[in-house]
Design an enzyme around this catalytic site. Structure first.
Site, PDB file in Angstrom:
ATOM      1  N   PRO A 100       0.820  -1.203   0.000  1.00  0.00           N
ATOM      2  CA  PRO A 100       0.000   0.000   0.000  1.00  0.00           C
ATOM      3  C   PRO A 100       0.864   1.268   0.000  1.00  0.00           C
ATOM      4  CG  PRO A 100      -0.268  -1.232   2.062  1.00  0.00           C
ATOM      5  CD  PRO A 100       0.624  -2.042   1.189  1.00  0.00           C
ATOM      6  N   VAL A 101       0.377   2.279  -0.716  1.00  0.00           N
ATOM      7  CA  VAL A 101       1.145   3.529  -0.870  1.00  0.00           C
ATOM      8  C   VAL A 101       0.975   4.397   0.381  1.00  0.00           C
ATOM      9  CG1 VAL A 101       1.280   5.634  -2.277  1.00  0.00           C
ATOM     10  CG2 VAL A 101       0.839   3.449  -3.361  1.00  0.00           C
ATOM     11  N   GLY A 104       3.781   3.560   5.297  1.00  0.00           N
ATOM     12  CA  GLY A 104       4.873   3.140   6.176  1.00  0.00           C
ATOM     13  C   GLY A 104       5.485   1.811   5.814  1.00  0.00           C
ATOM     14  N   LEU A 105       5.102   1.236   4.664  1.00  0.00           N
ATOM     15  CA  LEU A 105       5.664  -0.066   4.285  1.00  0.00           C
ATOM     16  C   LEU A 105       6.729   0.057   3.187  1.00  0.00           C
ATOM     17  CD1 LEU A 105       2.617  -2.528   4.462  1.00  0.00           C
ATOM     18  CD2 LEU A 105       4.294  -1.964   6.189  1.00  0.00           C
ATOM     19  N   SER A 107       6.719   1.614   0.142  1.00  0.00           N
ATOM     20  CA  SER A 107       6.303   1.476  -1.257  1.00  0.00           C
ATOM     21  C   SER A 107       7.226   2.228  -2.224  1.00  0.00           C
ATOM     22  CB  SER A 107       4.856   1.968  -1.404  1.00  0.00           C
ATOM     23  OG  SER A 107       4.566   2.244  -2.737  1.00  0.00           O
ATOM     24  N   ALA A 110      10.651   0.652  -2.610  1.00  0.00           N
ATOM     25  CA  ALA A 110      10.568  -0.661  -3.261  1.00  0.00           C
ATOM     26  C   ALA A 110      10.335  -0.504  -4.765  1.00  0.00           C
ATOM     27  CB  ALA A 110       9.455  -1.495  -2.629  1.00  0.00           C
ATOM     28  N   ASP A 151      14.791   3.321   4.684  1.00  0.00           N
ATOM     29  CA  ASP A 151      13.884   2.578   3.794  1.00  0.00           C
ATOM     30  C   ASP A 151      14.647   1.919   2.649  1.00  0.00           C
ATOM     31  OD1 ASP A 151      11.827   3.542   5.309  1.00  0.00           O
ATOM     32  OD2 ASP A 151      10.569   4.091   3.599  1.00  0.00           O
TER      33      ASP A 151
END
Ligand code: PMV
Length: 319
Positions: A100-101, A104-105, A107, A110, A151
């Site tokens: 998901p954009v 906090g993951l 995106s 990546a 990140d």
């Protein structure tokens, strides 16, 4: 003539276990890759450079260069081509993502990592992880203000990292594997804004907020020791303290606080927001016998998605 091998590259998501925001000010942070969500890029021949990223609601061709010259997808392809002193390849890059954009993951990092590897392959080159990490960081810097670099580092190297800005990353020891549930508030929140707000607090009221940031650094160091010897109850308590300190920095939100409270009530050992905050995801440390109860409680409390992940010295690898 044999057709060129099909190019397919991927990059995982990530979570920050402890230390977000304070990491921007030189404090340590712990982050791990999350391989159950990822970005994939495939490359096909085309008459001109085309990037299709429907999951990110972006599709454009080099014909629309003026409109997209400042777009991170385009910039990543261009910077990798420039790195090898080559023109941008006339290929179609199809980008798909289950990350998901703005939540906090990781995106953005990546997408850049997978697209960077794909661009190098399309040009007949390979980027080392160190080279890719620098190029992804440059794109992060253009679009996220003052990123710490955590990140891109965890996503490019795909390993759990103990990270200090400017000093790079080292792996951290996991004495006993532990389970984390990642729950999405469903509310996208741009990291750039929360990072900017914390910067203003640090500039205008340093006496009040610097001690908060420094305390987070101590919490991270204590958590690193607790993880190394498998003391999960202590780690949970430190995650709770980290969440409270992040709330003092104004980066929590009612949705995040609600999910954090629900996880703790259902038996989580600790819970906190993860990443930029104000929305996005929270994480909960959960013993194996509480995984179902806490997952159900998070759904009932409004989480739009709950992902389990296990943190160990040998991270799960997606097929
Ligand atoms: O990209 P996010 O939302 O996971 O946040 C990155 C972590 C921050 O510490 C808030 C910012 C940074 O650059 O380290």
């Amino acid at each position: 003539m044999s057709s060129p091998a099909k190019i397919h590259t991927t990059a995982p998501g990530k979570i920050i276990l402890l230390g977000e925001h304070s990491v921007v000010y030189g404090q340590p942070a712990l982050a791990v890759p999350v391989t159950s969500v990822r970005v994939s890029v495939t490359v096909e021949p085309a008459e001109r450079l085309t990037i299709e990223a429907r999951d990110l609601a972006q599709t454009f061709t080099a014909d629309e260069r003026e409109a997209y010259v400042n777009h991170p997808l385009f910039q990543m392809v261009r910077s990798v081509a420039a790195f090898f002193d080559r023109p941008e390849p006339n290929r179609c890059f199809s980008v798909t993502s289950t990350i998901p954009v703005a939540s906090g993951l990781g995106s953005g990092a990546a997408v850049s990592a997978a697209l960077g590897r794909a661009t190098a392959a399309a040009l007949g080159h390979i980027l080392t992880d160190d080279q890719l990490n620098h190029l992804v960081y440059d794109i992060e810097r253009i679009h996220h203000g003052t990123p710490s670099g955590i990140d891109n580092t965890v996503i490019v190297y795909q390993k759990p990292v103990y990270f200090i800005r400017g000093q790079g990353a080292v792996p951290f020891e996991v004495g006993a594997p532990f389970h984390i549930l990642i729950a999405d508030t469903g509310r996208a929140a741009p990291t750039r804004e929360s990072v900017g707000d914390v910067r203003r607090l640090m500039e205008t009221q340093p006496d009040r907020y610097r001690p908060v940031v420094e305390r987070i650094g101590q919490v991270v160091e204590a958590a690193r020791r607790a993880i190394a010897i498998g003391h999960h109850a202590e780690l949970g308590a430190l995650m709770d303290e980290n969440h409270a300190l992040l709330s003092t920095l104004t980066v929590s939100s009612p949705e995040l606080d609600h999910l954090v409270a629900a996880a703790r009530r259902a038996g989580a050992l600790g819970a906190k927001l993860s990443g930029g905050g104000r929305g996005g995801n929270m994480i909960a440390l959960v013993s194996p016998d509480h995984l179902t109860t806490v997952t159900d409680a998070l759904h009932e409390a409004g989480a739009v998605r709950v992902l389990p992940t296990v943190i160990s010295n040998t991270p799960e690898v997606n097929p």
